[in-house]
Design a protein around this motif. Sequence first.
Motif, PDB file in Angstrom:
ATOM      1  N   GLN A  72       0.816  -1.216   0.000  1.00 46.32           N
ATOM      2  CA  GLN A  72       0.000   0.000   0.000  1.00 46.32           C
ATOM      3  C   GLN A  72       0.853   1.271   0.000  1.00 46.32           C
ATOM      4  N   VAL A  73       2.053   1.194   0.540  1.00 48.49           N
ATOM      5  CA  VAL A  73       2.911   2.386   0.611  1.00 48.49           C
ATOM      6  C   VAL A  73       4.170   2.231  -0.233  1.00 48.49           C
ATOM      7  N   HIS A  74       4.151   1.288  -1.134  1.00 55.23           N
ATOM      8  CA  HIS A  74       5.321   1.055  -1.990  1.00 55.23           C
ATOM      9  C   HIS A  74       5.576   2.295  -2.852  1.00 55.23           C
ATOM     10  N   PRO A  75       6.848   2.681  -3.037  1.00 56.05           N
ATOM     11  CA  PRO A  75       7.186   3.889  -3.816  1.00 56.05           C
ATOM     12  C   PRO A  75       6.590   3.911  -5.226  1.00 56.05           C
ATOM     13  N   ASP A  76       6.435   2.751  -5.850  1.00 54.81           N
ATOM     14  CA  ASP A  76       5.848   2.712  -7.196  1.00 54.81           C
ATOM     15  C   ASP A  76       4.433   3.282  -7.225  1.00 54.81           C
ATOM     16  N   ARG A  77       3.718   3.122  -6.122  1.00 55.95           N
ATOM     17  CA  ARG A  77       2.348   3.647  -6.056  1.00 55.95           C
ATOM     18  C   ARG A  77       2.314   5.175  -5.958  1.00 55.95           C
ATOM     19  N   PHE A  78       3.460   5.759  -5.603  1.00 57.09           N
ATOM     20  CA  PHE A  78       3.521   7.208  -5.387  1.00 57.09           C
ATOM     21  C   PHE A  78       4.443   7.903  -6.383  1.00 57.09           C
ATOM     22  N   ALA A  79       4.681   7.256  -7.505  1.00 55.66           N
ATOM     23  CA  ALA A  79       5.603   7.800  -8.509  1.00 55.66           C
ATOM     24  C   ALA A  79       5.166   9.174  -9.010  1.00 55.66           C
ATOM     25  N   THR A  80       3.870   9.397  -9.124  1.00 59.52           N
ATOM     26  CA  THR A  80       3.375  10.681  -9.636  1.00 59.52           C
ATOM     27  C   THR A  80       2.820  11.570  -8.526  1.00 59.52           C
ATOM     28  N   ALA A  81       3.001  11.153  -7.294  1.00 59.93           N
ATOM     29  CA  ALA A  81       2.473  11.918  -6.161  1.00 59.93           C
ATOM     30  C   ALA A  81       3.363  13.124  -5.868  1.00 59.93           C
ATOM     31  N   SER A  82       2.843  13.989  -5.028  1.00 57.45           N
ATOM     32  CA  SER A  82       3.626  15.162  -4.618  1.00 57.45           C
ATOM     33  C   SER A  82       4.775  14.722  -3.718  1.00 57.45           C
ATOM     34  N   ASP A  83       5.729  15.635  -3.534  1.00 58.85           N
ATOM     35  CA  ASP A  83       6.873  15.319  -2.671  1.00 58.85           C
ATOM     36  C   ASP A  83       6.418  15.010  -1.241  1.00 58.85           C
TER      37      ASP A  83
ATOM     38  N   GLU B  66       3.494  13.732  -0.314  1.00 58.04           N
ATOM     39  CA  GLU B  66       2.872  12.402  -0.300  1.00 58.04           C
ATOM     40  C   GLU B  66       3.932  11.309  -0.379  1.00 58.04           C
ATOM     41  N   LYS B  67       4.955  11.537  -1.174  1.00 61.35           N
ATOM     42  CA  LYS B  67       6.048  10.562  -1.269  1.00 61.35           C
ATOM     43  C   LYS B  67       6.757  10.413   0.075  1.00 61.35           C
ATOM     44  N   ARG B  68       6.999  11.544   0.725  1.00 59.04           N
ATOM     45  CA  ARG B  68       7.686  11.527   2.011  1.00 59.04           C
ATOM     46  C   ARG B  68       6.842  10.797   3.066  1.00 59.04           C
ATOM     47  N   VAL B  69       5.556  11.075   3.091  1.00 61.36           N
ATOM     48  CA  VAL B  69       4.671  10.408   4.053  1.00 61.36           C
ATOM     49  C   VAL B  69       4.630   8.902   3.778  1.00 61.36           C
ATOM     50  N   ALA B  70       4.542   8.522   2.511  1.00 60.87           N
ATOM     51  CA  ALA B  70       4.534   7.100   2.159  1.00 60.87           C
ATOM     52  C   ALA B  70       5.841   6.441   2.592  1.00 60.87           C
ATOM     53  N   MET B  71       6.945   7.134   2.405  1.00 56.71           N
ATOM     54  CA  MET B  71       8.248   6.594   2.810  1.00 56.71           C
ATOM     55  C   MET B  71       8.313   6.428   4.333  1.00 56.71           C
ATOM     56  N   GLN B  72       7.753   7.386   5.074  1.00 59.52           N
ATOM     57  CA  GLN B  72       7.731   7.282   6.535  1.00 59.52           C
ATOM     58  C   GLN B  72       6.891   6.089   6.981  1.00 59.52           C
ATOM     59  N   TRP B  73       5.749   5.911   6.316  1.00 56.37           N
ATOM     60  CA  TRP B  73       4.895   4.760   6.647  1.00 56.37           C
ATOM     61  C   TRP B  73       5.613   3.456   6.321  1.00 56.37           C
ATOM     62  N   ALA B  74       6.268   3.407   5.178  1.00 56.02           N
ATOM     63  CA  ALA B  74       6.998   2.199   4.788  1.00 56.02           C
ATOM     64  C   ALA B  74       8.079   1.884   5.812  1.00 56.02           C
ATOM     65  N   SER B  75       8.775   2.903   6.268  1.00 54.93           N
ATOM     66  CA  SER B  75       9.823   2.723   7.268  1.00 54.93           C
ATOM     67  C   SER B  75       9.237   2.191   8.581  1.00 54.93           C
TER      68      SER B  75
END
Length: 167
Positions: free
Chosen positions: A32-43, A45-54
């Motif tokens: 659900q938080v894989h970087p590929d899912r956020f390739a076109t997201a804002s910076d 959103e990408k940062r939040v997804a990365m924090q969740w993944a971590s």
Amino acid sequence: MNQDYFELFELPARFAIDISELEQTWRSKSSQVHPDRFATASDTEKRVAMQWASLINEAYQVLKNPIKRATYLCEQQGMDVAAESNTSMPPAFLFKQMEWREDLDAAAGNQEALEQLMQQVQGEADVLNQEMGDLIDQQKDWSGAVEKLRQWMFIDKFRREIKEQLD
């Protein structure tokens, strides 16, 4: 992002958990938080997804390892494991440590003796694993769990030392 690891994985906060359920939930949440899912997201959103993944990965590493899981549960109850600074152990266990050290020294270079020592130490680790489940899940004896946890940490480290000599 200060979420309880058990809540994150929708598991009961207990020592005995279903590892296959943990792994299945980890895979689902990770996807659900894989970087590929956020390739076109804002910076942002990408940062939040990365924090969740971590967070998901950190929680998974803690919960899948029984020693880390026991430590986490004890700390959640306000118990300070302090394994690095508090090495007090029952005298019988200290004596067992000395015997194991002597056995390890005597077994140096002897594959069969090292394997026997490994089996003995692994047996002790298995007993502690079962005791930990009882102390945490049944008795809610957090002080007893911390004492056994310190012993288990020593055994885990000692097993790695034996493994180094076996390899």
